[in-house]
Design a protein around this motif. Structure first.
Motif, PDB file in Angstrom:
ATOM      1  N   ARG A  87       0.815  -1.209   0.000  1.00 49.41           N
ATOM      2  CA  ARG A  87       0.000   0.000   0.000  1.00 49.41           C
ATOM      3  C   ARG A  87       0.853   1.265   0.000  1.00 49.41           C
ATOM      4  N   ILE A  88       1.938   1.276   0.787  1.00 48.49           N
ATOM      5  CA  ILE A  88       2.759   2.488   0.807  1.00 48.49           C
ATOM      6  C   ILE A  88       3.515   2.645  -0.516  1.00 48.49           C
ATOM      7  N   LEU A  89       3.851   1.518  -1.154  1.00 50.66           N
ATOM      8  CA  LEU A  89       4.464   1.591  -2.480  1.00 50.66           C
ATOM      9  C   LEU A  89       3.483   2.192  -3.469  1.00 50.66           C
ATOM     10  N   TYR A  90       2.243   1.730  -3.431  1.00 50.46           N
ATOM     11  CA  TYR A  90       1.205   2.278  -4.306  1.00 50.46           C
ATOM     12  C   TYR A  90       1.007   3.763  -4.034  1.00 50.46           C
ATOM     13  N   GLY A  91       1.016   4.153  -2.746  1.00 46.49           N
ATOM     14  CA  GLY A  91       0.801   5.549  -2.386  1.00 46.49           C
ATOM     15  C   GLY A  91       1.857   6.476  -2.959  1.00 46.49           C
ATOM     16  N   THR A  92       3.122   6.081  -2.866  1.00 47.74           N
ATOM     17  CA  THR A  92       4.186   6.929  -3.405  1.00 47.74           C
ATOM     18  C   THR A  92       4.134   6.956  -4.930  1.00 47.74           C
ATOM     19  N   LYS A  94       1.538   6.562  -6.856  1.00 48.01           N
ATOM     20  CA  LYS A  94       0.371   7.353  -7.257  1.00 48.01           C
ATOM     21  C   LYS A  94       0.675   8.840  -7.119  1.00 48.01           C
ATOM     22  N   ALA A  95       1.360   9.225  -6.020  1.00 45.77           N
ATOM     23  CA  ALA A  95       1.694  10.636  -5.811  1.00 45.77           C
ATOM     24  C   ALA A  95       2.634  11.139  -6.903  1.00 45.77           C
ATOM     25  N   ILE A  96       3.590  10.300  -7.296  1.00 47.48           N
ATOM     26  CA  ILE A  96       4.534  10.699  -8.349  1.00 47.48           C
ATOM     27  C   ILE A  96       3.799  10.944  -9.665  1.00 47.48           C
ATOM     28  N   THR A  97       2.966   9.997 -10.064  1.00 44.53           N
ATOM     29  CA  THR A  97       2.306  10.108 -11.362  1.00 44.53           C
ATOM     30  C   THR A  97       1.241  11.205 -11.377  1.00 44.53           C
ATOM     31  N   GLU A  98       0.631  11.475 -10.235  1.00 43.93           N
ATOM     32  CA  GLU A  98      -0.397  12.508 -10.182  1.00 43.93           C
ATOM     33  C   GLU A  98       0.177  13.911 -10.258  1.00 43.93           C
ATOM     34  N   HIS A  99       1.472  14.041  -9.930  1.00 45.63           N
ATOM     35  CA  HIS A  99       2.060  15.377  -9.883  1.00 45.63           C
ATOM     36  C   HIS A  99       3.069  15.616 -11.005  1.00 45.63           C
ATOM     37  N   ILE A 100       2.928  14.875 -12.088  1.00 46.19           N
ATOM     38  CA  ILE A 100       3.672  15.160 -13.310  1.00 46.19           C
ATOM     39  C   ILE A 100       2.746  14.882 -14.485  1.00 46.19           C
ATOM     40  N   SER A 101       2.638  15.850 -15.367  1.00 50.99           N
ATOM     41  CA  SER A 101       1.703  15.735 -16.476  1.00 50.99           C
ATOM     42  C   SER A 101       2.309  14.933 -17.628  1.00 50.99           C
ATOM     43  N   LEU A 102       1.439  14.350 -18.451  1.00 51.44           N
ATOM     44  CA  LEU A 102       1.877  13.595 -19.611  1.00 51.44           C
ATOM     45  C   LEU A 102       2.678  14.515 -20.533  1.00 51.44           C
ATOM     46  N   GLY A 103       3.887  14.087 -20.881  1.00 49.97           N
ATOM     47  CA  GLY A 103       4.724  14.887 -21.750  1.00 49.97           C
ATOM     48  C   GLY A 103       5.596  15.891 -21.026  1.00 49.97           C
ATOM     49  N   GLU A 104       5.395  16.050 -19.719  1.00 51.34           N
ATOM     50  CA  GLU A 104       6.197  16.994 -18.945  1.00 51.34           C
ATOM     51  C   GLU A 104       7.588  16.421 -18.705  1.00 51.34           C
ATOM     52  N   SER A 105       8.599  17.285 -18.596  1.00 50.85           N
ATOM     53  CA  SER A 105       9.976  16.838 -18.390  1.00 50.85           C
ATOM     54  C   SER A 105      10.125  16.088 -17.070  1.00 50.85           C
ATOM     55  N   TYR A 106      10.954  15.056 -17.072  1.00 50.72           N
ATOM     56  CA  TYR A 106      11.198  14.289 -15.851  1.00 50.72           C
ATOM     57  C   TYR A 106      11.863  15.127 -14.765  1.00 50.72           C
ATOM     58  N   ILE A 112       9.212  12.438  -3.041  1.00 47.74           N
ATOM     59  CA  ILE A 112       8.155  11.945  -2.156  1.00 47.74           C
ATOM     60  C   ILE A 112       8.761  11.378  -0.882  1.00 47.74           C
ATOM     61  N   TYR A 113       8.192  11.767   0.263  1.00 54.67           N
ATOM     62  CA  TYR A 113       8.516  11.159   1.546  1.00 54.67           C
ATOM     63  C   TYR A 113       7.263  10.463   2.067  1.00 54.67           C
ATOM     64  N   SER A 114       7.384   9.202   2.399  1.00 52.75           N
ATOM     65  CA  SER A 114       6.268   8.429   2.945  1.00 52.75           C
ATOM     66  C   SER A 114       6.534   8.170   4.424  1.00 52.75           C
ATOM     67  N   ILE A 115       5.765   8.828   5.289  1.00 51.09           N
ATOM     68  CA  ILE A 115       5.968   8.733   6.735  1.00 51.09           C
ATOM     69  C   ILE A 115       4.801   7.962   7.325  1.00 51.09           C
ATOM     70  N   ASN A 116       5.109   6.800   7.906  1.00 43.76           N
ATOM     71  CA  ASN A 116       4.080   5.869   8.367  1.00 43.76           C
ATOM     72  C   ASN A 116       4.221   5.614   9.857  1.00 43.76           C
ATOM     73  N   ILE A 117       3.166   5.955  10.592  1.00 35.87           N
ATOM     74  CA  ILE A 117       3.145   5.797  12.041  1.00 35.87           C
ATOM     75  C   ILE A 117       2.284   4.575  12.346  1.00 35.87           C
ATOM     76  N   LEU A 118       2.910   3.512  12.833  1.00 32.83           N
ATOM     77  CA  LEU A 118       2.268   2.204  12.932  1.00 32.83           C
ATOM     78  C   LEU A 118       2.025   1.810  14.386  1.00 32.83           C
ATOM     79  N   TYR A 119       0.774   1.489  14.695  1.00 30.68           N
ATOM     80  CA  TYR A 119       0.407   1.024  16.032  1.00 30.68           C
ATOM     81  C   TYR A 119       0.186  -0.488  16.026  1.00 30.68           C
TER      82      TYR A 119
END
Length: 306
Positions: A87-92, A94-106, A112-119
């Motif tokens: 799930r955290i892999l999917y989250g990062t 998804k965040a990468i692809t959502e914040h770069i447009s098709l055809g936009e420069s790499y 992305i920083y994924s900070i997970n607080i686990l109980y």
């Protein structure tokens, strides 16, 4: 102020830390993790506030962007999730692809920083804090492949002096709250004490904690907010008790009978107890029976008898 007057962190991130006036609290946590100052500019996306205790009960998500256009995903996980790593892999991703447009420069790709607080206890390990990032290690020389200084400056810009090797890849922080049993001496340990026990020492020096002491008071809530908060705490306690019960029942029966049916029966019984507990709570709130049926799967007669 009594420690008991500070709200749980999972509630704070759901309701209070989305307010720009409270960004300093999260910025403090980020600073002790990353070891440099972070300035949050905006909340990018978040899950809707839960209306019932069954709504996405076991996760609280928040996504923010800092002044360097870097993105932080914060997730609080209250109960076990077998596919949490996926799930955290999917989250990062998804965040990468959502914040770069098709055809936009790499070069415009966001860090992305994924900070997970686990109980809950994730994996095998003795530490309470783990950090992970993609690295390329030589198969024969066992060396780390690093980006050249000139390449880094071209890609990222000289102003971001805190950059480390291979900084383009997402970084993951796993904070295993239950594993922390030490006296809080360092800033990260002071934060761990707050996350686990809701305790902020009077002399705490960790960034963000004194601000949390002032702004995360239960006494600052109105009557409606306090009722919602204590219902949330009660629901967590009920769920935890249920989980422990069906774990115990399932394992005991399984060992006695020498087969897995015992565990399965214990698991099923635990799930039923949780549904009944949730139904009682929703019935107390005056929620229509037909809606409770849809949420819990219990029959009308079962709900009426509660």
């Amino acid at each position: 102020m009594k420690d008991s007057d500070i709200v749980r962190f999972d509630w704070a991130i759901k309701r209070l830390l989305r307010d720009k006036a409270n960004f300093g609290i999260l910025e403090g946590l980020f600073k002790v993790l990353l070891n440099h100052d972070i300035k949050i500019m905006e909340v990018l996306e978040s899950e809707s506030n839960q209306q019932f205790i069954t709504d996405k009960f076991n996760r609280v998500d928040m996504m923010v962007k800092d002044e360097n256009e870097e993105i932080f995903i914060i997730e609080v996980q209250l109960s076990r999730d077998l596919y949490f790593m996926q799930r955290i892999l999917y989250g990062t991703s998804k965040a990468i692809t959502e914040h770069i447009s098709l055809g936009e420069s790499y070069k415009n790709m966001k860090k992305i920083y994924s900070i997970n607080i686990l109980y809950f206890d994730l994996g095998l390990g003795k530490d309470f804090l783990y950090h992970g990032q993609t690295v390329f290690r030589g198969v024969f020389q066992d060396d780390i492949l690093n980006v050249r200084k000139r390449e880094r400056e071209f890609i990222e810009g000289e102003e971001r002096v805190h950059l480390v090797k291979n900084d383009v890849f997402p970084e993951y922080y796993l904070i295993r709250v239950n594993q922390f049993n030490d006296v809080a001496k360092t800033p990260i340990e002071e934060w761990m004490s707050f996350l686990k026990n809701g305790v902020i020492a009077q002399d705490a020096t960790a960034p963000g904690l004194q601000e949390a002491r002032e702004k995360l008071r239960i006494s600052n809530m109105n009557e409606t907010e306090r009722k919602e908060y204590f219902a949330h705490v009660d629901a967590i306690m009920t769920q935890n008790d249920t989980i422990e019960n069906y774990k115990s029942e399932g394992r005991t029966e399984g060992f006695i009978e020498g087969r897995m049916e015992g565990f399965s029966e214990g698991l099923a019984e635990g799930e039923r107890k949780e549904k009944i507990s949730n139904a009682k709570y929703m019935k107390k709130l005056g929620i229509p029976v037909d809606f409770i049926q849809k949420v819990t799967g219990l029959s009308e007669n079962e709900i009426e008898e509660l």
